[in-house]
Design an enzyme around this catalytic site. Structure first.
Site, mmCIF file in Angstrom:
data_model
loop_
_atom_site.group_PDB
_atom_site.id
_atom_site.type_symbol
_atom_site.label_atom_id
_atom_site.label_comp_id
_atom_site.label_asym_id
_atom_site.label_seq_id
_atom_site.Cartn_x
_atom_site.Cartn_y
_atom_site.Cartn_z
ATOM 1 N N TYR A 170 -1.779 -0.451 10.649
ATOM 2 C CA TYR A 170 -1.950 -0.847 9.246
ATOM 3 C C TYR A 170 -0.685 -0.507 8.453
ATOM 4 O O TYR A 170 -0.161 -1.333 7.706
ATOM 5 C CB TYR A 170 -3.165 -0.137 8.649
ATOM 6 C CG TYR A 170 -3.368 -0.420 7.175
ATOM 7 C CD1 TYR A 170 -3.827 -1.669 6.752
ATOM 8 C CD2 TYR A 170 -3.111 0.554 6.210
ATOM 9 C CE1 TYR A 170 -4.023 -1.940 5.404
ATOM 10 C CE2 TYR A 170 -3.301 0.297 4.859
ATOM 11 C CZ TYR A 170 -3.746 -0.954 4.465
ATOM 12 O OH TYR A 170 -3.924 -1.217 3.131
ATOM 13 N N SER A 177 0.848 -1.190 0.000
ATOM 14 C CA SER A 177 0.000 0.000 0.000
ATOM 15 C C SER A 177 0.882 1.238 0.000
ATOM 16 O O SER A 177 2.058 1.175 0.386
ATOM 17 C CB SER A 177 -0.881 0.005 1.261
ATOM 18 O OG SER A 177 -1.513 1.248 1.454
#
Length: 242
Positions: free
Chosen positions: A152, A139
């Site tokens: 995350y 990501s």
């Protein structure tokens, strides 16, 4: 069980929706046989029916090594082995850092990071046999951390670091590619448990025009490059995102 013997074989974790499902369809369209791994069997079965005989649905949980070992055995029985592993399974449980979010942190680490590591370890022998590819879905958060995404981001930074080490270790037999999407129009924010953060994330994602199909096309492009070329890292953002 008879073996289906044409086309490269791709194993995709988290294949029941989003980037995983789109990648399965994109690779199948290019002649791949695809093993669809996820926990939601009803969705997997539906996707396998849509793709046709080149697909097999396998219930598997990346946090359960035994289920991954069973999946690897089935892939070998049905398709004869694995050429491409797409580590796509992941969750994004954003929220302020606090003890109230402890369970979310544990889940993200177990699924996003340890799940990819375990799946790779289980399928690695198959990948080494014929010159394989590992595609790890990271990501933009693996490069830039922001408030409410700390754990995350930590899982995605971990994916990036592990992938680079793995890339160097497995050369030239197995190529390792990291895909780092920004916001993509998927159901990812719907799993957020912190109410205020979920509301904000869903509002943001509702404006996103980048689709799972866009990311799947990039993944398919990367693994189809000739073996003399390795694409190590691809960063993708919506065109309007700074």
């Amino acid at each position: 069980m008879s073996t289906i013997e044409s086309g490269r074989v791709a194993v995709i974790t988290g294949a029941s929706s989003g980037i995983g499902a789109a990648t399965a369809k994109a690779l199948a369209a290019q002649g791949y046989r695809v093993a669809l791994l996820a926990r939601r069997v009803d969705r997997l079965d539906e996707l396998a029916r849509e793709i046709g005989e080149a697909a097999v649905a396998i219930e598997a949980d990346v946090t359960d090594r035994k289920s991954l070992v069973a999946a690897a055995t089935k892939v070998e029985e049905v398709f004869g082995g694995t050429d491409v592993l797409v580590n796509n399974a992941g969750i994004m449980l954003l929220g302020p850092f606090s003890s109230e979010q402890h369970d979310d942190y544990t889940r993200m680490i177990e699924i996003n990071l340890l799940g990819a590591i375990t799946a790779t370890e289980v399928f690695l022998d198959q990948l080494k046999k014929g010159g394989g590819d590992i595609v790890n879905i990271s990501s933009v958060a693996g490069r830039t951390a922001r408030p409410t995404n700390g754990v995350y981001a930590a899982t995605k930074w971990g994916i990036n670091g592990w992938s680079e080490s793995l890339r160097q270790e497995l050369l030239p037999d197995v190529r390792v590619t990291v895909i780092e999407p920004g916001a993509v129009a998927t159901e990812l924010p719907t799993h957020i448990t912190h109410a205020a953060t979920k509301q904000g994330a869903e509002a943001l994602y509702s404006q996103v025009e980048v689709t799972a199909d866009d990311i799947a096309e990039v993944i398919a492009f990367a693994v189809e490059r000739p073996r003399r070329l390795a694409i190590n890292e691809i960063l993708l953002r919506p065109a309007g995102q700074a």
